[in-house]
Design a protein around this motif. Structure first.
Motif, PDB file in Angstrom:
ATOM      1  N   LEU A   4      56.168  -8.291  28.818  1.00  7.50           N
ATOM      2  CA  LEU A   4      57.037  -7.501  27.951  1.00  7.50           C
ATOM      3  C   LEU A   4      58.371  -7.348  28.674  1.00  7.50           C
ATOM      4  O   LEU A   4      58.414  -6.817  29.790  1.00  7.50           O
ATOM      5  CB  LEU A   4      56.426  -6.131  27.673  1.00  7.50           C
ATOM      6  N   SER A   5      59.439  -7.814  28.061  1.00  7.79           N
ATOM      7  CA  SER A   5      60.776  -7.715  28.641  1.00  7.79           C
ATOM      8  C   SER A   5      61.605  -6.753  27.801  1.00  7.79           C
ATOM      9  O   SER A   5      61.861  -7.011  26.621  1.00  7.79           O
ATOM     10  CB  SER A   5      61.448  -9.090  28.686  1.00  7.79           C
ATOM     11  N   ILE A   6      62.003  -5.639  28.403  1.00  8.79           N
ATOM     12  CA  ILE A   6      62.792  -4.630  27.705  1.00  8.79           C
ATOM     13  C   ILE A   6      64.239  -4.774  28.159  1.00  8.79           C
ATOM     14  O   ILE A   6      64.543  -4.646  29.346  1.00  8.79           O
ATOM     15  CB  ILE A   6      62.264  -3.215  27.989  1.00  8.79           C
ATOM     16  N   HIS A   7      65.133  -5.020  27.206  1.00  2.00           N
ATOM     17  CA  HIS A   7      66.535  -5.312  27.503  1.00  2.00           C
ATOM     18  C   HIS A   7      67.378  -4.051  27.290  1.00  2.00           C
ATOM     19  O   HIS A   7      67.375  -3.466  26.210  1.00  2.00           O
ATOM     20  CB  HIS A   7      67.033  -6.448  26.616  1.00  2.00           C
ATOM     21  N   PHE A   8      68.104  -3.659  28.328  1.00  2.00           N
ATOM     22  CA  PHE A   8      68.929  -2.453  28.319  1.00  2.00           C
ATOM     23  C   PHE A   8      70.404  -2.823  28.301  1.00  2.00           C
ATOM     24  O   PHE A   8      70.832  -3.801  28.918  1.00  2.00           O
ATOM     25  CB  PHE A   8      68.680  -1.622  29.588  1.00  2.00           C
ATOM     26  N   THR A   9      71.183  -2.014  27.621  1.00  2.00           N
ATOM     27  CA  THR A   9      72.630  -1.993  27.810  1.00  2.00           C
ATOM     28  C   THR A   9      72.944  -0.800  28.708  1.00  2.00           C
ATOM     29  O   THR A   9      72.068   0.018  29.013  1.00  2.00           O
ATOM     30  CB  THR A   9      73.359  -1.837  26.471  1.00  2.00           C
ATOM     31  N   ALA A  10      74.197  -0.678  29.115  1.00  2.00           N
ATOM     32  CA  ALA A  10      74.594   0.482  29.920  1.00  2.00           C
ATOM     33  C   ALA A  10      74.342   1.774  29.141  1.00  2.00           C
ATOM     34  O   ALA A  10      73.918   2.791  29.716  1.00  2.00           O
ATOM     35  CB  ALA A  10      76.060   0.370  30.318  1.00  2.00           C
ATOM     36  N   GLU A  11      74.568   1.737  27.830  1.00  2.00           N
ATOM     37  CA  GLU A  11      74.315   2.918  26.996  1.00  2.00           C
ATOM     38  C   GLU A  11      72.823   3.255  26.972  1.00  2.00           C
ATOM     39  O   GLU A  11      72.442   4.417  26.993  1.00  2.00           O
ATOM     40  CB  GLU A  11      74.829   2.681  25.582  1.00  2.00           C
ATOM     41  N   ASP A  12      71.973   2.220  26.932  1.00  2.00           N
ATOM     42  CA  ASP A  12      70.524   2.453  26.930  1.00  2.00           C
ATOM     43  C   ASP A  12      70.076   3.140  28.208  1.00  2.00           C
ATOM     44  O   ASP A  12      69.259   4.069  28.181  1.00  2.00           O
ATOM     45  CB  ASP A  12      69.770   1.124  26.786  1.00  2.00           C
ATOM     46  N   VAL A  13      70.588   2.694  29.342  1.00  2.76           N
ATOM     47  CA  VAL A  13      70.226   3.315  30.623  1.00  2.76           C
ATOM     48  C   VAL A  13      70.639   4.778  30.624  1.00  2.76           C
ATOM     49  O   VAL A  13      69.886   5.669  31.026  1.00  2.76           O
ATOM     50  CB  VAL A  13      70.870   2.561  31.806  1.00  2.76           C
ATOM     51  N   ALA A  14      71.861   5.052  30.127  1.00  3.69           N
ATOM     52  CA  ALA A  14      72.355   6.428  30.103  1.00  3.69           C
ATOM     53  C   ALA A  14      71.529   7.307  29.173  1.00  3.69           C
ATOM     54  O   ALA A  14      71.399   8.519  29.405  1.00  3.69           O
ATOM     55  CB  ALA A  14      73.822   6.441  29.679  1.00  3.69           C
ATOM     56  N   ARG A  15      70.951   6.720  28.117  1.00  3.86           N
ATOM     57  CA  ARG A  15      70.204   7.505  27.121  1.00  3.86           C
ATOM     58  C   ARG A  15      68.699   7.515  27.396  1.00  3.86           C
ATOM     59  O   ARG A  15      67.945   8.100  26.624  1.00  3.86           O
ATOM     60  CB  ARG A  15      70.471   6.956  25.721  1.00  3.86           C
ATOM     61  N   THR A  16      68.268   6.872  28.455  1.00  3.95           N
ATOM     62  CA  THR A  16      66.845   6.885  28.800  1.00  3.95           C
ATOM     63  C   THR A  16      66.477   8.243  29.380  1.00  3.95           C
ATOM     64  O   THR A  16      67.215   8.809  30.187  1.00  3.95           O
ATOM     65  CB  THR A  16      66.534   5.758  29.804  1.00  3.95           C
ATOM     66  N   ARG A  17      65.329   8.770  28.956  1.00  2.64           N
ATOM     67  CA  ARG A  17      64.936  10.107  29.387  1.00  2.64           C
ATOM     68  C   ARG A  17      63.413  10.162  29.559  1.00  2.64           C
ATOM     69  O   ARG A  17      62.706   9.258  29.119  1.00  2.64           O
ATOM     70  CB  ARG A  17      65.386  11.162  28.372  1.00  2.64           C
ATOM     71  N   ILE A  18      62.950  11.236  30.177  1.00  3.80           N
ATOM     72  CA  ILE A  18      61.522  11.413  30.426  1.00  3.80           C
ATOM     73  C   ILE A  18      61.012  12.560  29.569  1.00  3.80           C
ATOM     74  O   ILE A  18      61.639  13.625  29.500  1.00  3.80           O
ATOM     75  CB  ILE A  18      61.243  11.723  31.910  1.00  3.80           C
ATOM     76  N   ALA A  19      59.870  12.344  28.923  1.00  3.04           N
ATOM     77  CA  ALA A  19      59.264  13.408  28.116  1.00  3.04           C
ATOM     78  C   ALA A  19      59.015  14.644  28.977  1.00  3.04           C
ATOM     79  O   ALA A  19      58.608  14.538  30.144  1.00  3.04           O
ATOM     80  CB  ALA A  19      57.959  12.917  27.497  1.00  3.04           C
ATOM     81  N   ARG A  20      59.227  15.815  28.400  1.00  6.78           N
ATOM     82  CA  ARG A  20      59.114  17.061  29.164  1.00  6.78           C
ATOM     83  C   ARG A  20      57.678  17.447  29.444  1.00  6.78           C
ATOM     84  O   ARG A  20      57.391  18.092  30.453  1.00  6.78           O
ATOM     85  CB  ARG A  20      59.803  18.196  28.403  1.00  6.78           C
ATOM     86  N   ARG A  21      56.771  17.078  28.555  1.00  3.46           N
ATOM     87  CA  ARG A  21      55.371  17.498  28.689  1.00  3.46           C
ATOM     88  C   ARG A  21      54.462  16.329  28.352  1.00  3.46           C
ATOM     89  O   ARG A  21      54.889  15.362  27.732  1.00  3.46           O
ATOM     90  CB  ARG A  21      55.070  18.669  27.747  1.00  3.46           C
TER      91      ARG A  21
END
Length: 330
Positions: A4-21
Motif C-alpha cells: 500500500l503506497s500512500i502519497h502525500f502532498t505538503a498540505e497532506d502532511v500538515a493536515r495529518t493528525r492522530i485520533a484523540r481516543r
C-alpha cells in the motif's frame, strides 16, 4: 502480498493528525482478527485465554461464528461501514453504522470474499432488512461488553502513550515524524508512506485531505486503511504498548523502591509526569544531561517510569506506580 503506497502532498502532511481516543469499532474489528490467527498470539496471550473463557460463559460462540467473524475476515476485505469514521464512543459508532445508506451496505457486503457459511445472514444485511442491521449492532455491543470493555483502561493507556511519543517527535523533529515507525513493515520516504505485506498492491492519493492516524491496541504489526478511496482517509496502526507496572504494596514494587532516595530524583519523576525526553528533564530540573540520564535509569529500574527509544530520541513516561508515589509525596 503487495504494498500500500500512500502519497502525500505538503498540505497532506500538515493536515495529518492522530485520533484523540481509541476507536471502539476499530478495536472490535482488530480484536476479532486476533481471534482468527495465532500470529501475534504472545502479545495478547492473557487476553486470548480470558476472553475465550468469557465468550463461552456468555454463550457467544454462535454469535461469533454466524455473525461477527464472517463480516470481518482476517487479511481480506471487510466492509468499510463497520468502521464509520472518527468515532470515540460505542453508541456513536453503532448509530453511524446503522444509518449507513442501504446501497452502500449492499455494495460492501457483496465484496466480502468467501463468507464462510454466513450467506443467508449476509444476504439479509445486503438486502437492507432492518432486523439484520439491528442484529449486527446488538452483536457488536454484546461482544464489546465481554471482550473489549474490561480492557478499556489498558487500551486507552496504550493510545495515550503512543500519542505522547508521536507528539514529542513532531514537536522536536517536524510533522513528518508522525509517520515514522507505524509498523515493522512500514517505510516513510517523503512524500510516500509504504506499507509492505498488504493484501494487494494499491496506491492511495490523499489529494490534500490529510490522513487521520488511529492508534489501536488490537491492531498487530500491519496498519489497515479503508478500502474506498472516496471516504475520508484514515490509517489504523498498532499503538506502542507498555508492560504494566507493579502496584504499590506488592512485594516486587516495595523491593524496587529501595534506590529512590533524594530530592533531585523526586524532581526528575515530577518532570516526567507529563512525558519528557532526557534533554527536557535536564532543562526542567536544572541538571546535566548525563545526570538526568542516570536518574532516569534508576527510576526506570524501579518501575516508576518507562523509556522508549526512537532514532536518537528517548521519551520517558511515568507509570501508574510512579504517579501513585508522586501523589503520596504531596
Amino acid at each position: 502480498m503487495g504494498t500500500l503506497s500512500i502519497h502525500f502532498t505538503a498540505e497532506d502532511v500538515a493536515r495529518t493528525r492522530i485520533a484523540r481516543r481509541p476507536d471502539p469499532l476499530w478495536e472490535i474489528v482488530c480484536s476479532l482478527h486476533r481471534l482468527q490467527t495465532r500470529r501475534g498470539y504472545a502479545a495478547y496471550e492473557g487476553w486470548h485465554r480470558q476472553v475465550r473463557l468469557d465468550l463461552g460463559r456468555h454463550n457467544m460462540t454462535g454469535l461469533l461464528r454466524s455473525t461477527l467473524l464472517p463480516i470481518s475476515p482476517l487479511g481480506r476485505y471487510f466492509p468499510d461501514f463497520l468502521t464509520p469514521g472518527d468515532v470515540t464512543t460505542l453508541d456513536q459508532g453503532i448509530d453511524m453504522l446503522q444509518h449507513t445508506e442501504a446501497a452502500r451496505v449492499n455494495e460492501e457486503i457483496r465484496m466480502i470474499p468467501d463468507p464462510a457459511g454466513a450467506d443467508v445472514w449476509l444476504d439479509d444485511l445486503a438486502s437492507g432488512r432492518p432486523q439484520a442491521m439491528h442484529a449486527l449492532g446488538d452483536g457488536l455491543r454484546r461482544y464489546y461488553e465481554v471482550a473489549i470493555a474490561p480492557y478499556w483502561t489498558e487500551i486507552s493507556g496504550a493510545v495515550a502513550d503512543d500519542r505522547a511519543l508521536r507528539g514529542t517527535l513532531m514537536l522536536d523533529h517536524g510533522a513528518g515524524h508522525l509517520l515514522d515507525d507505524l509498523g515493522p513493515r512500514c517505510e516513510w520516504n517523503a512524500p510516500v508512506l509504504q506499507i509492505h505485506g498488504y493484501p494487494m498492491d494499491r496506491d492511495m492519493h490523499l489529494d490534500g485531505r490529510g490522513l487521520l492516524l488511529v492508534p489501536s491496541y488490537f491492531c498487530w504489526q500491519d496498519p489497515i486503511a479503508l478500502a474506498n478511496p472516496e471516504l475520508p482517509p484514515m490509517l489504523v496502526y498498532p499503538a506502542h504498548r507498555q508492560r504494566e507496572a507493579p502496584t504499590i504494596g506488592s512485594p516486587d514494587g516495595s523491593r524496587r523502591l529501595g534506590p529512590l532516595i533524594g530530592a533531585t530524583r523526586l524532581e526528575v519523576l515530577r518532570a516526567v509526569a507529563a512525558a519528557a525526553t532526557t534533554g527536557e528533564i535536564s532543562r526542567r530540573v536544572g541538571i546535566s544531561p548525563a545526570t538526568a540520564s542516570h536518574h532516569a535509569t534508576v527510576l526506570r529500574e524501579a518501575g516508576l517510569i518507562t523509556s522508549r527509544r526512537h532514532a536518537n530520541l528517548v521519551l520517558h513516561q511515568i507509570t501508574a506506580l510512579g504517579r501513585a508515589l508522586l501523589e503520596e509525596s504531596v
